[in-house]
Design a protein around this motif. Structure first.
Motif, PDB file in Angstrom:
ATOM      1  N   ILE A 197      55.119 -20.045  13.378  1.00 16.61           N
ATOM      2  CA  ILE A 197      54.172 -20.978  13.994  1.00 16.61           C
ATOM      3  C   ILE A 197      54.885 -22.247  14.427  1.00 16.61           C
ATOM      4  N   ASN A 198      54.670 -22.630  15.675  1.00 17.26           N
ATOM      5  CA  ASN A 198      55.128 -23.923  16.182  1.00 17.26           C
ATOM      6  C   ASN A 198      53.915 -24.850  16.214  1.00 17.26           C
ATOM      7  N   PRO A 199      53.885 -25.885  15.368  1.00 16.05           N
ATOM      8  CA  PRO A 199      52.709 -26.763  15.325  1.00 16.05           C
ATOM      9  C   PRO A 199      52.346 -27.362  16.671  1.00 16.05           C
ATOM     10  N   ASN A 200      53.350 -27.571  17.535  1.00 13.51           N
ATOM     11  CA  ASN A 200      53.078 -28.157  18.845  1.00 13.51           C
ATOM     12  C   ASN A 200      52.663 -27.113  19.873  1.00 13.51           C
ATOM     13  N   PHE A 201      52.459 -25.902  19.408  1.00 15.99           N
ATOM     14  CA  PHE A 201      52.053 -24.840  20.328  1.00 15.99           C
ATOM     15  C   PHE A 201      50.800 -24.139  19.804  1.00 15.99           C
ATOM     16  N   GLU A 202      50.974 -23.297  18.748  1.00 19.95           N
ATOM     17  CA  GLU A 202      49.829 -22.543  18.246  1.00 19.95           C
ATOM     18  C   GLU A 202      48.699 -23.452  17.755  1.00 19.95           C
ATOM     19  N   PHE A 203      49.045 -24.482  16.967  1.00 19.39           N
ATOM     20  CA  PHE A 203      47.992 -25.339  16.417  1.00 19.39           C
ATOM     21  C   PHE A 203      47.198 -26.023  17.528  1.00 19.39           C
ATOM     22  N   GLN A 204      47.876 -26.439  18.596  1.00 17.15           N
ATOM     23  CA  GLN A 204      47.164 -27.126  19.666  1.00 17.15           C
ATOM     24  C   GLN A 204      46.332 -26.151  20.495  1.00 17.15           C
ATOM     25  N   ILE A 205      46.822 -24.926  20.644  1.00 20.91           N
ATOM     26  CA  ILE A 205      46.019 -23.903  21.316  1.00 20.91           C
ATOM     27  C   ILE A 205      44.744 -23.641  20.520  1.00 20.91           C
ATOM     28  N   TRP A 206      44.899 -23.450  19.203  1.00 20.56           N
ATOM     29  CA  TRP A 206      43.729 -23.182  18.367  1.00 20.56           C
ATOM     30  C   TRP A 206      42.756 -24.359  18.391  1.00 20.56           C
ATOM     31  N   ALA A 207      43.292 -25.572  18.307  1.00 25.65           N
ATOM     32  CA  ALA A 207      42.429 -26.757  18.310  1.00 25.65           C
ATOM     33  C   ALA A 207      41.633 -26.839  19.607  1.00 25.65           C
ATOM     34  N   ALA A 208      42.298 -26.566  20.741  1.00 30.77           N
ATOM     35  CA  ALA A 208      41.595 -26.594  22.032  1.00 30.77           C
ATOM     36  C   ALA A 208      40.484 -25.546  22.068  1.00 30.77           C
ATOM     37  N   GLN A 209      40.764 -24.363  21.539  1.00 32.59           N
ATOM     38  CA  GLN A 209      39.770 -23.286  21.571  1.00 32.59           C
ATOM     39  C   GLN A 209      38.608 -23.571  20.629  1.00 32.59           C
ATOM     40  N   ILE A 210      38.894 -24.141  19.456  1.00 31.34           N
ATOM     41  CA  ILE A 210      37.814 -24.493  18.524  1.00 31.34           C
ATOM     42  C   ILE A 210      36.915 -25.545  19.161  1.00 31.34           C
ATOM     43  N   ALA A 211      37.535 -26.575  19.759  1.00 29.70           N
ATOM     44  CA  ALA A 211      36.749 -27.620  20.409  1.00 29.70           C
ATOM     45  C   ALA A 211      35.927 -27.049  21.560  1.00 29.70           C
ATOM     46  N   CYS A 212      36.514 -26.106  22.301  1.00 29.68           N
ATOM     47  CA  CYS A 212      35.807 -25.475  23.423  1.00 29.68           C
ATOM     48  C   CYS A 212      34.587 -24.695  22.923  1.00 29.68           C
TER      49      CYS A 212
END
Length: 729
Positions: A549-564
């Protein structure tokens, strides 16, 4: 070079080429970073270019014009009303990494008046304001410059004529080709003012002779002229607008339609007229444009067969999205999802329309967010396949009954944007209240017979149910992998209500960032059949694959999708009440889905919050203070939980507040303390977490803002190029 206050926006250099502009900057003796000019765009006549000297190079930035008025943006980002406001913003907020630093300019001239938000009062303004037709006519016939010039309030002569109902002057202005769609500094057009001041004849003149945009939106609240007329209770203006084909259900940013606004403002006669108004039968028919099930490539091939011509279009059904899609050509191929809201269809923030035929007819007369109007339909083959059953169902024209929230202490003016389900009582697909009484006649589509299910291994345990991997046998005899959530026998009586509520929430949700409920099996045992999300929760994935896991990649993708996904819930007036990392599942490494709606609640039509005084086994460490203390739940309390959820991610699965009990965590929050910044969390992400945890809920960001924040983060802005299948919303 001294730049006086009066010359502060004289940075415009008309009619020069790119080479001439760059030479102008290179040869300026100041040679400073941030020296700039604004010039006309050669490639796009309605646009402009910002040319900036930086590190001995000239960088050119396209300034895109939007709508028919002075709205501009750089690189399709934030829109500004007025070219001068865009320049001022980037002077105060430089993008140094891009070389966009604005300091001084090479003196030129004022930008064109039609590009500015406001200007100064001229003779034409004065003559129009006092209704002096003779002077106005003389000025226009003499070639007086600046017909569309704005005064200090951003109003043109057309605005002033509309406000005063000076139809003779307005007719003369239109004859001299003034633009009646310009907005003043408050973001409204002359047509808005004609509606506000009860001028039905002026309304007709603006629309029929001046070609005023009947759907022009107030830039602050999205109110169109029909909203304004309904708000003032001007029934004659309402009738005039509807007779000129204004759509009946445009929406404000709060999701309100004109009839609801009329009710709220106490204009009963106007509200009743709008509620009983029969939408005219459309003149177009489905067999002119509807192709049933068609994939994207096939649709585009059909479009290309027509040269293609601007305005060529068709409507198709997408198996992948489960929605109809408008495919349209204008300079390139565009695709627009046609979403269903209750018994209505809608594209983006456009009006709610009764059927596909109404939708096509509407967009054949007005763009309203599309790149062009629909002009040339591509007919389907002579004997098209019947469209899917789900599509046929949703196209039926049903006139809804309006249920409007009356003004009360709980009706908040800062309510978030929501769809019409906020205030219109639509038919519920599955009345689960009667589920246990075997009242099944109206629920066939949502019910699954026990013999169509094959139970597999246990994959999860919840408070009142177990989750198994299994298979659903479809109507063709093929097996589809599913997750089967089963109410345990020992929990049957005590937890059936929670199970029922979760099913009732999920049955109408359809979003790529939310686990989909496929149906109900009443058993025994009672079961919910959901899509299978194979990778489990993000907590499980982080625990099993920490080095992948790259925090600057996967975590931000997941965060964007959760917010969406949460923004979708917000639009449909659901509060989740149990948003946590344990309830975010992964269908792939790059697709997160929100699950577990056992505590979720639908908001009533007259409240922006849900109140619970019963308590229970609440996840207090994830709850906002107002939820813990007084049982107040709304979208902003879910935002607090969102902050905790992404903290869990960046902490690689750590438990918030460690071993503290819920009450201890609440006491810590009351003292002003917050969870510390995780080591893997960038500063700007932690700052956003802290905003989610402000005590004043009105200061917390919205889910729409959070989704945009994570989607536009420069750390992974090119994620679509790297991983094409990623869907950020």
């Amino acid at each position: 070079m001294n730049q006086s206050q009066g010359d502060e926006i004289c940075w415009y250099h008309p009619n020069i080429t790119r080479e001439e502009g760059e030479k102008l900057l290179w040869e300026d003796p100041r040679k400073i970073n941030g020296l700039f000019i604004v010039r006309d765009s050669v490639s796009s006549p309605s646009d402009y270019v910002l040319s900036v000297l930086f590190e001995s190079q000239v960088n050119n930035y396209q300034i895109r014009r939007h709508q028919e008025d002075a709205f501009f943006s750089l690189n399709e980002s934030v829109k500004f009303h007025g070219l001068e406001n865009l320049i001022e913003y980037y002077k105060e907020n430089p993008l140094s990494d891009d070389g966009l630093v604005l300091t001084e300019y090479i003196e030129g001239s004022l930008p064109p008046h039609e590009t500015r938000r406001s200007g100064s009062t001229n003779l034409l303004h004065r003559a129009t304001d006092v209704g002096n037709f003779t002077v106005v006519t003389a000025l226009l016939q003499s070639g007086y410059p600046g017909y569309d010039a704005k005064n200090q309030d951003g109003k043109t002569a057309a605005h002033l004529a509309a406000i005063n109902g000076e139809n003779d002057i307005l007719r003369e202005l239109i004859h001299h080709q003034v633009n009646v769609n310009l907005r003043d500094a408050t973001g409204v057009t002359p047509l808005h003012y004609a509606c506000k001041y009860n001028k039905p004849d002026t309304v007709r003149l603006l629309i029929t002779l001046g070609k005023a945009n009947i759907q022009a939106r107030n830039t602050d609240n999205n109110e169109v002229p029909l909203h304004v007329a309904a708000s003032e209770g001007h029934l004659d203006v309402v009738k005039e607008l509807l007779s000129l084909s204004a759509p009946l259900y445009p929406r404000t940013k709060k999701g309100l339609v004109p009839a609801q606004i009329a009710r709220i403002k106490g204009h009963t006669e106007c509200a009743e007229f709008l509620e009983s108004y029969e939408v005219p039968t459309p003149k177009v028919t489905r067999n002119e444009f509807y192709h049933g099930t068609l994939d994207r490539q096939e649709a585009e091939e059909k479009i290309k067969q027509y040269n293609p011509i601007s305005g060529v279009f068709l409507v198709r059904y997408s198996d992948r999205n489960g929605l109809d899609i408008l495919t349209l050509y204008h300079e390139k191929i565009w695709r627009f999802l046609i979403k269903q809201q209750g018994d209505f269809l809608v594209i983006d923030d456009g009006p709610l329309l009764n059927s596909l035929e109404h939708l096509v007819e509407y967009y054949s007369t007005i763009c309203d967010g599309l790149p062009t109007v629909l002009t040339f339909p591509i007919p389907p083959p002579p004997k098209p396949d019947a469209p899917p059953i789900s599509t046929l169902k949703k196209q039926k024209t049903v006139k809804p009954k309006l249920r409007v929230p009356m003004p009360t202490e709980t009706f908040r003016n800062d309510a978030p944007s929501s769809n019409i389900s906020q205030n219109i009582a639509f038919k519920v697909d599955l009345n689960l209240v009667g589920l246990y009484d075997n009242n099944l006649e109206s629920k066939e589509d949502n019910l699954i017979e026990p013999d169509r299910l094959k139970m597999g291994t246990l994959i999860g345990e919840g408070e009142f149910a177990s989750v198994f991997e299994g298979a659903l046998v479809d109507r063709n005899g093929e097996e589809v992998k599913v997750a089967i959530k089963t109410l345990r026998n020992e929990q049957l009586e005590s937890s059936r209500e929670n199970f029922r509520k979760e099913a009732k929430v999920m049955i109408n949700l359809n979003h790529h960032c939310i686990v989909k409920l496929l149906g109900i099996c009443i058993g025994p045992p009672l079961q919910m059949i959901q899509e299978l999300v194979p990778l489990g929760s993000i907590l499980q994935y982080i625990d099993m694959h920490p080095n992948e896991i790259n925090p600057n990649f996967e975590f931000q993708i997941w965060a964007a999708q959760i917010a969406c996904g949460m923004h979708y819930l917000e639009e449909n007036r659901f509060v989740h009440r149990d948003l946590a990392a344990r309830n975010i599942l992964l269908s792939t490494k790059y697709q997160a889905k929100i699950s577990d709606f056992g505590l979720s609640r639908a908001l009533s039509t007259d409240k922006e919050y849900y109140s619970s005084l019963r308590g229970g086994r609440w996840p207090l460490k994830w709850y906002a203070p107002e939820s813990c203390k007084v049982g107040h739940f709304d979208h902003k309390s879910d935002v607090w939980s969102f902050g905790i959820t992404i903290w869990e991610m960046y902490s690689f699965g750590a438990s918030p507040y460690g071993d503290m009990k819920g009450g201890e965590a609440i006491a810590l929050i009351d003292k002003g303390e917050r969870l510390s910044q995780p080591e893997a969390c960038p500063d700007h992400i932690y700052k956003k977490m802290l905003q989610c945890w402000t005590l004043d809920s009105s200061e917390r960001p919205t889910f729409k803002e959070l989704a945009e924040f994570f989607k536009s983060d420069p750390e992974y802005i090119n994620v679509k190029e790297l991983i094409p299948e990623v869907n950020l919303g």
